[in-house]
Write a protein that holds these residues in place. Sequence first.
Motif, PDB file in Angstrom:
ATOM      1  N   THR A  38       4.125 -18.318   9.543  1.00 25.38           N
ATOM      2  CA  THR A  38       3.561 -17.595   8.406  1.00 25.38           C
ATOM      3  C   THR A  38       4.177 -16.209   8.311  1.00 25.38           C
ATOM      4  OG1 THR A  38       1.773 -16.671   9.756  1.00 25.38           O
ATOM      5  CG2 THR A  38       1.344 -18.778   8.647  1.00 25.38           C
ATOM      6  N   MET A  39       4.042 -15.613   7.128  1.00 30.58           N
ATOM      7  CA  MET A  39       4.470 -14.239   6.920  1.00 30.58           C
ATOM      8  C   MET A  39       3.450 -13.548   6.040  1.00 30.58           C
ATOM      9  SD  MET A  39       7.886 -12.599   5.209  1.00 30.58           S
ATOM     10  CE  MET A  39       8.944 -13.079   6.548  1.00 30.58           C
ATOM     11  N   THR A  40       2.980 -12.391   6.521  1.00 30.21           N
ATOM     12  CA  THR A  40       2.034 -11.594   5.744  1.00 30.21           C
ATOM     13  C   THR A  40       2.566 -10.182   5.578  1.00 30.21           C
ATOM     14  OG1 THR A  40       0.794 -10.985   7.718  1.00 30.21           O
ATOM     15  CG2 THR A  40       0.006 -12.907   6.478  1.00 30.21           C
ATOM     16  N   TYR A  41       2.147  -9.557   4.483  1.00 28.06           N
ATOM     17  CA  TYR A  41       2.455  -8.153   4.225  1.00 28.06           C
ATOM     18  C   TYR A  41       1.145  -7.475   3.828  1.00 28.06           C
ATOM     19  CZ  TYR A  41       4.479  -3.932   2.277  1.00 28.06           C
ATOM     20  OH  TYR A  41       4.791  -2.623   2.017  1.00 28.06           O
ATOM     21  N   GLU A  42       0.790  -6.451   4.592  1.00 31.23           N
ATOM     22  CA  GLU A  42      -0.474  -5.740   4.388  1.00 31.23           C
ATOM     23  C   GLU A  42      -1.656  -6.709   4.351  1.00 31.23           C
ATOM     24  OE1 GLU A  42       0.148  -3.170   0.974  1.00 31.23           O
ATOM     25  OE2 GLU A  42       1.256  -1.741   2.210  1.00 31.23           O
ATOM     26  N   GLY A  43      -1.613  -7.704   5.250  1.00 37.56           N
ATOM     27  CA  GLY A  43      -2.713  -8.646   5.404  1.00 37.56           C
ATOM     28  C   GLY A  43      -2.750  -9.797   4.412  1.00 37.56           C
ATOM     29  N   LYS A  44      -1.794  -9.866   3.475  1.00 38.04           N
ATOM     30  CA  LYS A  44      -1.770 -10.932   2.468  1.00 38.04           C
ATOM     31  C   LYS A  44      -0.524 -11.793   2.647  1.00 38.04           C
ATOM     32  CE  LYS A  44      -4.056  -7.924  -0.822  1.00 38.04           C
ATOM     33  NZ  LYS A  44      -3.851  -7.069  -1.986  1.00 38.04           N
ATOM     34  N   PRO A  45      -0.623 -13.098   2.350  1.00 39.18           N
ATOM     35  CA  PRO A  45       0.564 -13.956   2.434  1.00 39.18           C
ATOM     36  C   PRO A  45       1.674 -13.459   1.503  1.00 39.18           C
ATOM     37  CG  PRO A  45      -1.419 -15.279   2.134  1.00 39.18           C
ATOM     38  CD  PRO A  45      -1.817 -13.848   1.936  1.00 39.18           C
ATOM     39  N   VAL A  46       2.903 -13.468   1.997  1.00 38.52           N
ATOM     40  CA  VAL A  46       4.053 -13.067   1.188  1.00 38.52           C
ATOM     41  C   VAL A  46       4.372 -14.195   0.215  1.00 38.52           C
ATOM     42  CG1 VAL A  46       6.513 -12.508   1.246  1.00 38.52           C
ATOM     43  CG2 VAL A  46       4.974 -11.569   2.982  1.00 38.52           C
ATOM     44  N   ALA A  47       4.476 -13.864  -1.074  1.00 32.71           N
ATOM     45  CA  ALA A  47       4.722 -14.877  -2.105  1.00 32.71           C
ATOM     46  C   ALA A  47       6.085 -15.549  -1.926  1.00 32.71           C
ATOM     47  CB  ALA A  47       4.627 -14.256  -3.490  1.00 32.71           C
ATOM     48  N   TYR A  48       7.109 -14.742  -1.664  1.00 40.39           N
ATOM     49  CA  TYR A  48       8.457 -15.288  -1.524  1.00 40.39           C
ATOM     50  C   TYR A  48       9.244 -14.385  -0.583  1.00 40.39           C
ATOM     51  CZ  TYR A  48      13.207 -16.735  -2.594  1.00 40.39           C
ATOM     52  OH  TYR A  48      14.498 -17.179  -2.482  1.00 40.39           O
ATOM     53  N   LYS A  90      17.427 -10.826   9.415  1.00 39.50           N
ATOM     54  CA  LYS A  90      17.176  -9.937   8.279  1.00 39.50           C
ATOM     55  C   LYS A  90      16.094 -10.590   7.427  1.00 39.50           C
ATOM     56  CE  LYS A  90      21.738  -7.859   8.140  1.00 39.50           C
ATOM     57  NZ  LYS A  90      22.943  -7.596   7.337  1.00 39.50           N
ATOM     58  N   VAL A  91      15.103  -9.802   7.053  1.00 37.40           N
ATOM     59  CA  VAL A  91      13.979 -10.297   6.261  1.00 37.40           C
ATOM     60  C   VAL A  91      13.971  -9.578   4.925  1.00 37.40           C
ATOM     61  CG1 VAL A  91      11.475 -10.530   6.138  1.00 37.40           C
ATOM     62  CG2 VAL A  91      12.638 -10.743   8.356  1.00 37.40           C
ATOM     63  N   TYR A  92      13.898 -10.376   3.851  1.00 40.76           N
ATOM     64  CA  TYR A  92      13.795  -9.856   2.485  1.00 40.76           C
ATOM     65  C   TYR A  92      12.516 -10.434   1.896  1.00 40.76           C
ATOM     66  CZ  TYR A  92      18.788  -9.270   3.396  1.00 40.76           C
ATOM     67  OH  TYR A  92      20.008  -8.946   3.962  1.00 40.76           O
ATOM     68  N   ALA A  93      11.540  -9.581   1.587  1.00 40.80           N
ATOM     69  CA  ALA A  93      10.239 -10.046   1.103  1.00 40.80           C
ATOM     70  C   ALA A  93       9.995  -9.545  -0.325  1.00 40.80           C
ATOM     71  CB  ALA A  93       9.133  -9.563   2.027  1.00 40.80           C
ATOM     72  N   VAL A 125       6.278 -19.145  14.664  1.00 37.65           N
ATOM     73  CA  VAL A 125       6.539 -17.712  14.620  1.00 37.65           C
ATOM     74  C   VAL A 125       5.734 -17.139  13.461  1.00 37.65           C
ATOM     75  CG1 VAL A 125       8.283 -15.912  14.346  1.00 37.65           C
ATOM     76  CG2 VAL A 125       8.899 -18.049  15.460  1.00 37.65           C
ATOM     77  N   ASP A 126       4.991 -16.079  13.727  1.00 31.46           N
ATOM     78  CA  ASP A 126       4.229 -15.419  12.669  1.00 31.46           C
ATOM     79  C   ASP A 126       4.756 -13.999  12.507  1.00 31.46           C
ATOM     80  OD1 ASP A 126       2.440 -17.577  12.094  1.00 31.46           O
ATOM     81  OD2 ASP A 126       1.483 -17.160  14.014  1.00 31.46           O
ATOM     82  N   TYR A 127       5.155 -13.666  11.289  1.00 31.74           N
ATOM     83  CA  TYR A 127       5.671 -12.339  10.977  1.00 31.74           C
ATOM     84  C   TYR A 127       4.608 -11.571  10.201  1.00 31.74           C
ATOM     85  CZ  TYR A 127      10.236 -14.228  12.218  1.00 31.74           C
ATOM     86  OH  TYR A 127      11.291 -14.799  12.888  1.00 31.74           O
ATOM     87  N   THR A 128       4.281 -10.391  10.701  1.00 28.70           N
ATOM     88  CA  THR A 128       3.308  -9.524  10.058  1.00 28.70           C
ATOM     89  C   THR A 128       3.988  -8.200   9.737  1.00 28.70           C
ATOM     90  OG1 THR A 128       1.526 -10.523  11.322  1.00 28.70           O
ATOM     91  CG2 THR A 128       1.066  -8.399  10.323  1.00 28.70           C
ATOM     92  N   PHE A 129       3.919  -7.780   8.497  1.00 27.27           N
ATOM     93  CA  PHE A 129       4.527  -6.526   8.060  1.00 27.27           C
ATOM     94  C   PHE A 129       3.481  -5.673   7.382  1.00 27.27           C
ATOM     95  CE2 PHE A 129       7.998  -9.583   8.241  1.00 27.27           C
ATOM     96  CZ  PHE A 129       8.906  -8.880   8.987  1.00 27.27           C
ATOM     97  N   PRO A 130       3.617  -4.351   7.363  1.00 28.06           N
ATOM     98  CA  PRO A 130       4.709  -3.594   7.983  1.00 28.06           C
ATOM     99  C   PRO A 130       4.581  -3.565   9.498  1.00 28.06           C
ATOM    100  CG  PRO A 130       3.150  -2.095   6.948  1.00 28.06           C
ATOM    101  CD  PRO A 130       2.673  -3.490   6.668  1.00 28.06           C
ATOM    102  N   ARG A 131       5.697  -3.269  10.135  1.00 30.09           N
ATOM    103  CA  ARG A 131       5.744  -3.167  11.597  1.00 30.09           C
ATOM    104  C   ARG A 131       5.931  -1.705  11.984  1.00 30.09           C
ATOM    105  NH1 ARG A 131       8.857  -8.427  13.979  1.00 30.09           N
ATOM    106  NH2 ARG A 131       7.353  -9.921  13.180  1.00 30.09           N
TER     107      ARG A 131
END
Length: 135
Positions: A38-48, A90-93, A125-131
């Motif tokens: 999974t990938m989240t940004y500020e606690g919400k799932p990243v759309a793309y 490299k991550v592009y969200a 692997v779970d990615y949480t942003f910001p880091r």
Amino acid sequence: MRSVCVRPLCGLLMVPVLLATLGCGGSDGPERADIFGTMTYEGKPVAYAQLQFTPDADQGHSGPQTLLYVRDGQFDSNGKGPTIGPHVLKVYAYDGVSTELEPEGKMLMPEYVETVDVKGGRYEVDYTFPRESNG
């Protein structure tokens, strides 16, 4: 009496033999990881998002680059993940709100870069942003 040329026929008969020989390599290339998560940004799932794995040549690793796509906070390499070993990730969200000029939407954050060691097998692997740090 003149003999009939059979070279084109012989060539056609050799094509299946050649294709069968080329197909018998055993391996489909280097071993790859099978990652999902999974990938989240500020606690919400990243759309793309795009996860770009490039073998880290500075650490002696080579091979193909792998690009995985995150949709609605989920991704799965389905057995076609990055090769085993050190990579530059490299991550592009994006926010996923498509416009004519930004089909993926607006970037949620600047490009994120880190070095990762890709393991074999299937794992999560779970990615949480910001880091805290980037680099």
